[in-house]
Scaffold this motif. Structure first.
Motif, PDB file in Angstrom:
ATOM      1  N   UNK A  49       0.828  -1.212   0.000  1.00  0.00           N
ATOM      2  CA  UNK A  49       0.000   0.000   0.000  1.00  0.00           C
ATOM      3  C   UNK A  49       0.859   1.256   0.000  1.00  0.00           C
ATOM      4  N   UNK A  50       1.920   1.257   0.786  1.00  0.00           N
ATOM      5  CA  UNK A  50       2.812   2.425   0.820  1.00  0.00           C
ATOM      6  C   UNK A  50       3.495   2.607  -0.532  1.00  0.00           C
ATOM      7  N   UNK A  51       3.987   1.526  -1.115  1.00  0.00           N
ATOM      8  CA  UNK A  51       4.655   1.629  -2.422  1.00  0.00           C
ATOM      9  C   UNK A  51       3.692   2.089  -3.509  1.00  0.00           C
ATOM     10  N   UNK A  52       2.482   1.563  -3.518  1.00  0.00           N
ATOM     11  CA  UNK A  52       1.507   1.983  -4.523  1.00  0.00           C
ATOM     12  C   UNK A  52       1.086   3.440  -4.328  1.00  0.00           C
ATOM     13  N   UNK A  53       1.022   3.892  -3.102  1.00  0.00           N
ATOM     14  CA  UNK A  53       0.711   5.299  -2.850  1.00  0.00           C
ATOM     15  C   UNK A  53       1.819   6.195  -3.395  1.00  0.00           C
ATOM     16  N   UNK A  54       3.063   5.798  -3.178  1.00  0.00           N
ATOM     17  CA  UNK A  54       4.186   6.582  -3.710  1.00  0.00           C
ATOM     18  C   UNK A  54       4.155   6.584  -5.229  1.00  0.00           C
ATOM     19  N   UNK A  55       3.921   5.417  -5.844  1.00  0.00           N
ATOM     20  CA  UNK A  55       3.847   5.336  -7.307  1.00  0.00           C
ATOM     21  C   UNK A  55       2.704   6.200  -7.825  1.00  0.00           C
ATOM     22  N   UNK A  56       1.569   6.170  -7.139  1.00  0.00           N
ATOM     23  CA  UNK A  56       0.423   6.979  -7.563  1.00  0.00           C
ATOM     24  C   UNK A  56       0.717   8.465  -7.507  1.00  0.00           C
ATOM     25  N   UNK A  57       1.404   8.908  -6.474  1.00  0.00           N
ATOM     26  CA  UNK A  57       1.718  10.322  -6.352  1.00  0.00           C
ATOM     27  C   UNK A  57       2.777  10.767  -7.355  1.00  0.00           C
ATOM     28  N   UNK A  58       3.599   9.849  -7.825  1.00  0.00           N
ATOM     29  CA  UNK A  58       4.657  10.204  -8.772  1.00  0.00           C
ATOM     30  C   UNK A  58       4.221   9.937 -10.208  1.00  0.00           C
ATOM     31  N   UNK A  59       3.607   8.780 -10.472  1.00  0.00           N
ATOM     32  CA  UNK A  59       3.330   8.366 -11.845  1.00  0.00           C
ATOM     33  C   UNK A  59       2.237   9.204 -12.507  1.00  0.00           C
ATOM     34  N   UNK A  60       1.124   9.426 -11.855  1.00  0.00           N
ATOM     35  CA  UNK A  60       0.020  10.099 -12.519  1.00  0.00           C
ATOM     36  C   UNK A  60       0.327  11.556 -12.891  1.00  0.00           C
ATOM     37  N   UNK A  61       0.972  12.347 -12.058  1.00  0.00           N
ATOM     38  CA  UNK A  61       1.357  13.691 -12.517  1.00  0.00           C
ATOM     39  C   UNK A  61       2.354  13.640 -13.683  1.00  0.00           C
ATOM     40  N   UNK A  62       3.273  12.664 -13.656  1.00  0.00           N
ATOM     41  CA  UNK A  62       4.217  12.542 -14.776  1.00  0.00           C
ATOM     42  C   UNK A  62       3.482  12.135 -16.050  1.00  0.00           C
ATOM     43  N   UNK A  63       2.500  11.252 -15.931  1.00  0.00           N
ATOM     44  CA  UNK A  63       1.719  10.810 -17.080  1.00  0.00           C
ATOM     45  C   UNK A  63       0.952  11.990 -17.686  1.00  0.00           C
ATOM     46  N   UNK A  64       0.349  12.811 -16.835  1.00  0.00           N
ATOM     47  CA  UNK A  64      -0.372  13.996 -17.308  1.00  0.00           C
ATOM     48  C   UNK A  64       0.584  14.979 -17.982  1.00  0.00           C
ATOM     49  N   UNK A  65       1.757  15.164 -17.396  1.00  0.00           N
ATOM     50  CA  UNK A  65       2.740  16.072 -17.967  1.00  0.00           C
ATOM     51  C   UNK A  65       3.195  15.581 -19.345  1.00  0.00           C
ATOM     52  N   UNK A  66       3.447  14.278 -19.483  1.00  0.00           N
ATOM     53  CA  UNK A  66       3.878  13.741 -20.776  1.00  0.00           C
ATOM     54  C   UNK A  66       2.763  13.849 -21.816  1.00  0.00           C
TER      55      UNK A  66
END
Length: 87
Positions: A49-66
């Motif tokens: 859960x902690x790892x997925x929360x970190x991935x969610x906070x990092x991946x989705x803004x990067x995906x939107x930016x790309x």
């Protein structure tokens, strides 16, 4: 002759020493297979859960930016090719 300076930690030394003397040297306890598997599963779920929360906070803004960057690039190349509106 030096004046006597009281050490503030000296007062806490005796209760800590008595408490440490009362603690057992080794805890010999049995954890059954059900409780052990539950504890291991809970620990794995917590880490996931902690790892997925970190991935969610990092991946989705990067995906939107790309995606925004790719859309801007597409609008620039579409306008520069001369294939826009013809009159």
């Amino acid at each position: 002759m030096r004046p006597h300076v009281s050490n503030p930690f000296r007062l806490a030394t005796l209760p800590i020493a008595i408490g440490a003397a009362c603690l057992p040297v080794a805890a010999q306890a049995y954890v059954g297979p059900g409780a052990g598997l539950t504890a291991i599963g809970t620990l794995i779920a917590l880490v996931a859960a902690v790892l997925l929360a970190i991935v969610g906070f990092v991946w989705y803004p990067m995906k939107r930016m790309m995606r925004n960057r790719a859309e801007r690039q597409d609008t620039r190349t579409a306008g520069a090719g001369g294939e826009g509106r013809r009159e």
